[in-house]
Design a protein around this motif. Structure first.
Motif, PDB file in Angstrom:
ATOM      1  N   MET A   1       4.743   0.251   0.156  1.00 16.14           N
ATOM      2  CA  MET A   1       5.252   0.406  -1.212  1.00 16.14           C
ATOM      3  C   MET A   1       5.864   1.782  -1.428  1.00 16.14           C
ATOM      4  O   MET A   1       6.954   1.909  -2.015  1.00 16.14           O
ATOM      5  CB  MET A   1       4.126   0.193  -2.219  1.00 16.14           C
TER       6      MET A   1
ATOM      7  N   MET B   1       4.290  -9.855   0.034  1.00  8.97           N
ATOM      8  CA  MET B   1       5.702  -9.922   0.405  1.00  8.97           C
ATOM      9  C   MET B   1       5.960  -9.185   1.723  1.00  8.97           C
ATOM     10  O   MET B   1       5.458  -8.083   1.949  1.00  8.97           O
ATOM     11  CB  MET B   1       6.550  -9.313  -0.708  1.00  8.97           C
TER      12      MET B   1
ATOM     13  N   TYR C   1       9.401  -7.703  -9.278  1.00 13.30           N
ATOM     14  CA  TYR C   1       9.817  -8.666  -8.252  1.00 13.30           C
ATOM     15  C   TYR C   1       8.952  -8.573  -6.987  1.00 13.30           C
ATOM     16  O   TYR C   1       9.120  -9.360  -6.065  1.00 13.30           O
ATOM     17  CB  TYR C   1      11.271  -8.424  -7.856  1.00 13.30           C
ATOM     18  N   LEU C   2       8.059  -7.609  -6.940  1.00 12.25           N
ATOM     19  CA  LEU C   2       7.303  -7.338  -5.724  1.00 12.25           C
ATOM     20  C   LEU C   2       5.852  -7.763  -5.846  1.00 12.25           C
ATOM     21  O   LEU C   2       5.292  -7.799  -6.934  1.00 12.25           O
ATOM     22  CB  LEU C   2       7.359  -5.835  -5.398  1.00 12.25           C
ATOM     23  N   ASP C   3       5.245  -8.091  -4.704  1.00 11.52           N
ATOM     24  CA  ASP C   3       3.803  -8.328  -4.654  1.00 11.52           C
ATOM     25  C   ASP C   3       3.290  -7.937  -3.275  1.00 11.52           C
ATOM     26  O   ASP C   3       4.056  -7.711  -2.345  1.00 11.52           O
ATOM     27  CB  ASP C   3       3.457  -9.786  -4.988  1.00 11.52           C
TER      28      ASP C   3
ATOM     29  N   ILE D   1       0.350  -4.256  -7.348  1.00 12.12           N
ATOM     30  CA  ILE D   1       1.483  -3.451  -7.799  1.00 12.12           C
ATOM     31  C   ILE D   1       1.065  -2.569  -8.972  1.00 12.12           C
ATOM     32  O   ILE D   1       1.440  -1.394  -9.057  1.00 12.12           O
ATOM     33  CB  ILE D   1       2.668  -4.344  -8.208  1.00 12.12           C
TER      34      ILE D   1
ATOM     35  N   TRP E   1      17.881  -6.089   1.559  1.00  6.78           N
ATOM     36  CA  TRP E   1      17.992  -4.834   0.832  1.00  6.78           C
ATOM     37  C   TRP E   1      19.442  -4.374   0.720  1.00  6.78           C
ATOM     38  O   TRP E   1      19.800  -3.663  -0.221  1.00  6.78           O
ATOM     39  CB  TRP E   1      17.127  -3.771   1.506  1.00  6.78           C
TER      40      TRP E   1
ATOM     41  N   PHE F   1       8.504  -7.197   3.351  1.00 10.59           N
ATOM     42  CA  PHE F   1       9.696  -6.461   2.946  1.00 10.59           C
ATOM     43  C   PHE F   1      10.843  -6.602   3.945  1.00 10.59           C
ATOM     44  O   PHE F   1      12.005  -6.445   3.592  1.00 10.59           O
ATOM     45  CB  PHE F   1       9.367  -4.984   2.747  1.00 10.59           C
TER      46      PHE F   1
END
Length: 215
Positions: A107, A138, A133-135, A73, A145, A140
């Motif tokens: 991303m 993950m 909160y993202l990596d 990220i 959402w 998505f």
């Protein structure tokens, strides 16, 4: 990724009068847009119907904020050295990516969605907090959402001063506007119900629809 319908997105601008109307009449406590015709419910179900984005999965509030950005990220963020990150730059990076399975593609697509439809800054400031909160591991598609949009809507009027010309509304304005025009019929305009709202509505049509506002 579950964001395929967004590829039909045709909204190329938002008329001011219609924007003020939907925000003025949006009640974040009751989560409805109040209109003379009827109240329009705003919840995960209608947002999923409108946008087609993933719902029913893990909520952001249950993910937990990371103590620091992951390497992946942080590397992605470093590609945009400025605080201001126009969505057009992310779109360019999407076009130049190695395909939809690459981390950069995912991303850029997700953050472009956030910048255009969820946390919409006039100055194109990136919503930095969401990165915590993202990596890169993950999926998505397993994230709810729609819930993220709903939670943003609950607080989007908290810092907005309607009477202050320097106070800009930062929130899902496009979503509120599309929910309104898709829910309330205007007899002076023909709407093709066979076309999804994301594809049908553009600035020209929204301006035409604006003429039919009733307070």
């Amino acid at each position: 990724m579950g964001f395929g319908r967004l590829l039909t997105f045709s909204v190329d601008g938002l008329p001011a009068k219609l924007g003020y109307f939907v925000v003025d009449n949006f009640n974040p406590d009751k989560m409805v847009i109040c209109t003379p015709a009827r109240d329009i419910k705003v919840n995960r179900k209608v947002i999923h119907k409108l946008l087609g984005i993933p719902t029913g999965g893990q909520k952001f509030s249950s993910i937990g904020k990371l103590p620091m950005l992951t390497d992946a990220i942080a590397d992605w963020r470093a590609r945009y050295p400025s605080v201001m990150v126009p969505p057009t730059k992310m779109v360019k990076m999407i076009d130049e990516s190695d395909g939809e399975d690459s981390f950069d593609f995912r991303m850029n697509f997700v953050m472009c969605f956030v910048a255009v439809l969820v946390d919409c800054h006039k100055q194109s400031c990136l919503w930095e907090e969401i990165l915590e909160y993202l990596d890169d591991e993950m999926d998505f598609e397993t994230i709810d959402w729609c819930d993220l949009v709903v939670e943003k809507l609950r607080t989007c009027k908290d810092t907005w001063n309607r009477l202050d010309a320097q106070s800009f509304f930062v929130g899902p304005l496009t979503i509120l506007m599309l929910l309104y025009v898709d829910s309330i019929e205007f007899m002076g305009m023909e709407v093709d119900s066979a076309v999804c709202p994301l594809a049908f509505w553009n600035l020209k049509r929204l301006r035409e629809r604006e003429k039919g506002l009733k307070y």
